[in-house]
Structures are given as structure tokens and as C-alpha cells.
Design an enzyme around this catalytic site. Structure first.
Site, PDB file in Angstrom:
ATOM      1  CG  ASP A 132      -1.901   1.104   1.286  1.00 32.36           C
ATOM      2  OD1 ASP A 132      -2.891   0.986   2.008  1.00 32.36           O
ATOM      3  OD2 ASP A 132      -1.692   2.126   0.619  1.00 32.36           O
ATOM      4  CD  GLU A 140      -5.470  -1.104  -0.224  1.00 33.10           C
ATOM      5  OE1 GLU A 140      -5.869  -1.888   0.617  1.00 33.10           O
ATOM      6  OE2 GLU A 140      -6.077  -0.056  -0.504  1.00 33.10           O
TER       7      GLU A 140
HETATM    8  P1  TTP Z   1      -5.062   5.124   1.021  1.00 33.40           P
HETATM    9  O1  TTP Z   1      -4.059   4.068   0.683  1.00 33.40           O
HETATM   10  O2  TTP Z   1      -6.163   4.771   1.943  1.00 33.40           O
HETATM   11  O3  TTP Z   1      -4.345   6.373   1.681  1.00 33.40           O
HETATM   12  P2  TTP Z   1      -2.950   7.022   1.334  1.00 33.40           P
HETATM   13  O4  TTP Z   1      -2.185   6.206   0.356  1.00 33.40           O
HETATM   14  O5  TTP Z   1      -3.144   8.439   0.956  1.00 33.40           O
HETATM   15  O6  TTP Z   1      -2.236   7.037   2.743  1.00 33.40           O
HETATM   16  P3  TTP Z   1      -1.671   5.780   3.556  1.00 33.40           P
HETATM   17  O7  TTP Z   1      -0.204   6.058   3.705  1.00 33.40           O
HETATM   18  O8  TTP Z   1      -2.396   5.828   4.848  1.00 33.40           O
HETATM   19  O9  TTP Z   1      -1.938   4.561   2.756  1.00 33.40           O
HETATM   20  O10 TTP Z   1      -5.697   5.666  -0.304  1.00 33.40           O
HETATM   21  C1  TTP Z   1      -4.973   5.793  -1.508  1.00 33.40           C
HETATM   22  C2  TTP Z   1      -5.397   7.038  -2.240  1.00 33.40           C
HETATM   23  O11 TTP Z   1      -6.801   6.999  -2.483  1.00 33.40           O
HETATM   24  C3  TTP Z   1      -5.131   8.307  -1.488  1.00 33.40           C
HETATM   25  O12 TTP Z   1      -3.825   8.824  -1.691  1.00 33.40           O
HETATM   26  C4  TTP Z   1      -6.190   9.218  -2.005  1.00 33.40           C
HETATM   27  C5  TTP Z   1      -7.340   8.301  -2.334  1.00 33.40           C
HETATM   28  N1  TTP Z   1      -8.320   8.371  -1.240  1.00 33.40           N
HETATM   29  C6  TTP Z   1      -9.339   9.270  -1.358  1.00 33.40           C
HETATM   30  O13 TTP Z   1      -9.449   9.953  -2.379  1.00 33.40           O
HETATM   31  N2  TTP Z   1     -10.241   9.396  -0.324  1.00 33.40           N
HETATM   32  C7  TTP Z   1     -10.154   8.666   0.818  1.00 33.40           C
HETATM   33  O14 TTP Z   1     -11.000   8.811   1.710  1.00 33.40           O
HETATM   34  C8  TTP Z   1      -9.096   7.724   0.939  1.00 33.40           C
HETATM   35  C9  TTP Z   1      -8.980   6.893   2.187  1.00 33.40           C
HETATM   36  C10 TTP Z   1      -8.216   7.607  -0.118  1.00 33.40           C
HETATM   37 MG    MG Z   2      -2.039   4.141   0.520  1.00 34.58          MG
END
Ligand code: TTP
Ligand code: MG
Length: 400
Positions: free
Chosen positions: A14, A113
Site C-alpha cells: 500500500d 494497493e
Molecule cells: P489510502 O491508501 O487509503 O491512503 P494514502 O495512500 O493516501 O495514505 P496511507 O499512507 O495511509 O496509505 O488511499 C490511496 C489514495 O486513495 C489516497 O492517496 C487518495 C485516495 N483516497 C481518497 O481519495 N479518499 C479517501 O478517503 C481515501 C482513504 C483515499
Molecule cells: Mg495508501
């Protein structure tokens, strides 16, 4: 006796703060700064929600799904940017190509992911930990981005593990230690335990995964209903789900719909999903395609996109069979994110096989289903025949 179960090597990878991190590598002047992806906060009066925030911005308490106005109040010096999906998709492609170098069994869960079944890659790349390290290095050298990886023998534990040491994390659960690995963690880390379930479980004194794991099966059923046994298995670190690869060949049949305006109405979403399932199943029956795996895709207003799938023991043949599963998957996702509007939904089937051995179902007499080997809904048969004859102007009454 020989056991036929084999120790697997499953990775969950991820990307860290994905959208924000891509903006930072794409524009080095943003490095080390609080970057917030979402809408214009208009000095605290803006509408819309945060997609994600860089780890620098998270220190101020900014996180995904928070309103941009609240994010502005917490972090007025933040650099607010609109999402640039095309840019993120181009990085996503590079990353997934790297994943596929290490194993063909890559199951995407969202843009940043994936699960990787690396069981067959040991000879080439070493054990799970070595593979995870190589992937992290490869992703960083190719993009400048960091990825957090969880390594274990199953999907559920690896997914939980990848989240434990973010950003740039690497967490390993040794084979046979799954239950201990999870026992002290909070129940919310278990897949399918949403906000409401957490609240309820906490109210009866179940806080840690270990508390859930020790329930008797009777109690698990009593407390959690039909899902009880499954959640108890997950809490015990047991998960037999396969990693389902996405391949280049036509292996999926899906349709998606972007709403003209983001919607929050459950009924509208369900009606759209039914329509999609209906089209997919009709095409599947018409072309003799068979699949056991239903897939759902949901994109929220802030562009967060989730996919979920479920594999039946038998082939999906009727519209209702597909629709009821899609509905269940949607409800699992929606419980977790219940106050966000939906921008797009998609549904269909994957892991398709073409079955030439079955006679064209449509040529069978309407109600003569005696010799039919696969289960077939009579309503679907009538519908298919009319549709073949009169085309798309034939619609189900429930959709008029
Ligand atoms: P995530 O993998 O949930 O979050 P992230 O990669 O930004 O941070 P983390 O280090 O905690 O993994 O989501 C991947 C992408 O999806 C994120 O960069 C932006 C998008 N996203 C949204 O647009 N809205 C949301 O509520 C979430 C959770 C993610
Ligand atoms: Mg992420």
C-alpha cells in the site's frame, strides 16, 4: 496423513499518502511540506472533502474524508491541491508493473494497493521478506515513492500488517504466529468490522482482536450474527481466500456508472447496481461466459475507490444471484464510509471462462428446463428470449 495445504507467501502493498506523495515527487518544491489533496478550502469556507494528506499535514490532524474547511482550520499553512487523477494513474501503472515483475498473481484493491501471491517466486527472489524488500527498493528507485508492505501467509494478516509501520513500513508475521500477531491489536483492523460493529463490540467489552478470537462459536454467532464465524476466523489469523489476479486477457465483464451528481441515496445506488447486474448477466448468458466471482467497485466523492469481490462455489447464472452478492458487498463497504456521497459504482464478474460445451441457453424452449445442467432463473430465460428478439427496448418492469 499428508496435508494438502501449503504455506503461502502473501504480500499486501500500500503506497504511502499516495496522491500527496505523487505531487511531492512530481514537484520537489512540495517535499517536506504539508500537502493536502481535495478541494479549495476558500479560507475555511470551502466545500468538499480531503482525499489524502502528506504525512507532514497529518501531524496537524488532517486526514482523508475530513472536510477541507476543517483541514484549513487545522493546518492553514497547508498547500491545498485539486486531485490530478491522470498523474496518479500513470504512477499507479508503473507501480503495478513492478508488482507483476515479482509474481503474475497480483490482485489490485485500489489505485495504490494490491495483494501479491509470491508463493511461486521464492526460487527467483528469495523468501517473503526478501521479496518485500526488493519491491520496496524497486518502487523507490523507479518513482521516488515509498510503499508499506505486510508479509504473512494470508491476505487478512498481510493487509493488517502493511498498515502497522506506515510510512515506508515493512511488517512481517511469521508463519504459524498469525493469532499472536493480531491479538493485541484493536478490533477495527479486522476486515468487515465497521464503525457500527466496533461500537457494539466495545459496548460489550470486546476491544482487542484477541478478545474476539477467544469467543466460542456459539457466542460469535449470537453476538455478530451470520458474520460471526467468519470474523472469529479472521481474528484467529485464519483466512483461506485466494489472491485473484487481474490479467490482460478478457477475464472480466463489468459495467460502471458515473452519476451526473454525486449521490447519497441508497435506493438510487441499488437500482443502478441492479441495472448493471442485469446487463452483465444477460451478456454473460448470451456469450456463454461463466464465472464464479462477483466484483464491485465504488468510488466516493473524494475519489477514494474501492473494489471488493466474492467467489461462489458455483457459477453465477441468474441476475438475482449476482445482484444479491453485489448488494451484500456494497453494504460491507458502505457501513465503513457511510457519510460520503458516491460518485461512481460498477459491478460485474471476473475470472471468466468461456464454456463451449453448454448449448446456447437462449435456444432452449422457454420453460423446458429439465435437461438444463446449470441453474437458470425462468424470469431470466423469458427476458433473454424477448431481448434477443426485440432488442434493448425490452426492460424489466422493476426498472421502468
Ligand atoms: P489510502 O491508501 O487509503 O491512503 P494514502 O495512500 O493516501 O495514505 P496511507 O499512507 O495511509 O496509505 O488511499 C490511496 C489514495 O486513495 C489516497 O492517496 C487518495 C485516495 N483516497 C481518497 O481519495 N479518499 C479517501 O478517503 C481515501 C482513504 C483515499
Ligand atoms: Mg495508501
Amino acid at each position: 496423513m499428508y496435508s494438502c495445504s501449503m504455506k503461502k507467501i502473501i504480500l499486501h502493498a500500500d503506497m504511502d499518502a499516495f496522491f500527496a506523495a505523487v505531487e511531492q515527487v512530481n514537484n520537489p518544491s512540495l517535499k517536506g511540506k504539508p500537502v493536502i489533496i481535495g478541494a479549495d478550502p476558500v479560507k475555511g469556507k470551502g466545500r468538499g472533502v480531503v482525499s489524502t494528506a502528506s504525512y507532514e499535514a497529518r501531524k496537524f490532524g488532517v486526514h482523508s474524508a475530513m472536510s477541507v474547511s476543517e483541514a484549513y482550520r487545522k493546518c492553514p499553512e497547508g498547500i491545498f491541491l485539486f486531485p490530478n487523477m491522470e498523474l496518479y494513474k500513470s504512477y499507479s501503472k508503473i507501480i503495478f508493473d513492478i508488482f507483476r515483475k515479482y509474481t503474475p498473481l497480483v490482485e489490485p484493491l485500489s489505485i495504490d494497493e494490491a495483494f501479491l501471491d509470491c508463493t511461486g517466486s521464492e526460487k527467483l527472489y528469495g523468501d517473503g521478506v526478501s521479496i518485500a524488500k526488493k519491491i520496496k527498493e524497486d518502487v523507490f528507485n523507479s518513482t521516488g515513492l515509498t510503499v508499506s508492505v505486510g508479509v504473512s501467509s494470508n491476505k487478512s494478516v498481510s493487509k493488517i500488517a502493511s498498515d502497522l509501520n506506515k510510512p515506508d513500513g515493512l511488517s512481517i508475521c511469521p508463519y504459524g504466529k498469525e493469532k499472536e500477531f493480531l491479538s493485541e491489536l484493536h478490533i477495527s483492523c479486522i476486515w468487515g468490522v465497521g464503525k457500527k460493529t466496533v461500537k457494539y463490540l466495545e459496548s460489550i467489552g470486546i476491544h482487542k482482536v484477541g478478545d474476539l478470537a477467544v469467543l466460542s462459536s456459539d457466542n460469535a454467532l449470537k453476538i455478530l450474527g451470520n458474520n460471526g464465524l467468519k470474523l472469529r476466523r479472521l481474528a484467529n489469523g485464519i483466512d483461506n481466500r485466494e489472491v485473484i489476479a487481474e490479467t490482460g486477457i478478457q477475464k472480466s465483464l463489468t459495467r460502471e456508472h458515473t452519476f451526473y451528481k454525486d449521490v447519497s441515496s441508497y435506493d438510487i445506488v441499488m437500482k443502478t447496481l441492479f441495472k448493471i447486474c442485469d446487463t452483465v448477466c444477460y451478456n454473460m448468458r448470451r456469450d456463454n461466459l461463466k464465472s464464479k466471482t462477483a466484483v464491485l467497485k465504488v468510488r466516493f466523492e473524494n475519489f477514494e475507490t474501492l473494489t471488493r469481490n466474492y467467489t461462489f462455489d458455483n457459477y453465477i447464472t441468474t441476475t438475482n444471484m449476482l445482484y444479491s452478492e453485489i448488494k451484500r458487498l456494497f453494504e460491507l463497504v458502505y457501513e465503513i464510509n457511510d457519510n460520503r456521497k458516491i460518485r461512481l459504482i460498477g459491478a460485474g464478474v471476473t475470472n471468466i471462462i468461456v464454456d463451449d460445451k453448454i448449448d446456447n441457453i437462449n435456444q432452449l424452449d422457454l420453460f423446458q428446463d429439465k435437461g438444463l445442467k446449470i441453474e437458470m432463473d425462468k424470469c431470466d430465460m423469458v427476458y433473454d428470449n424477448l431481448k434477443n428478439k426485440y432488442g434493448n427496448k425490452i426492460k424489466r418492469a422493476s426498472l421502468i
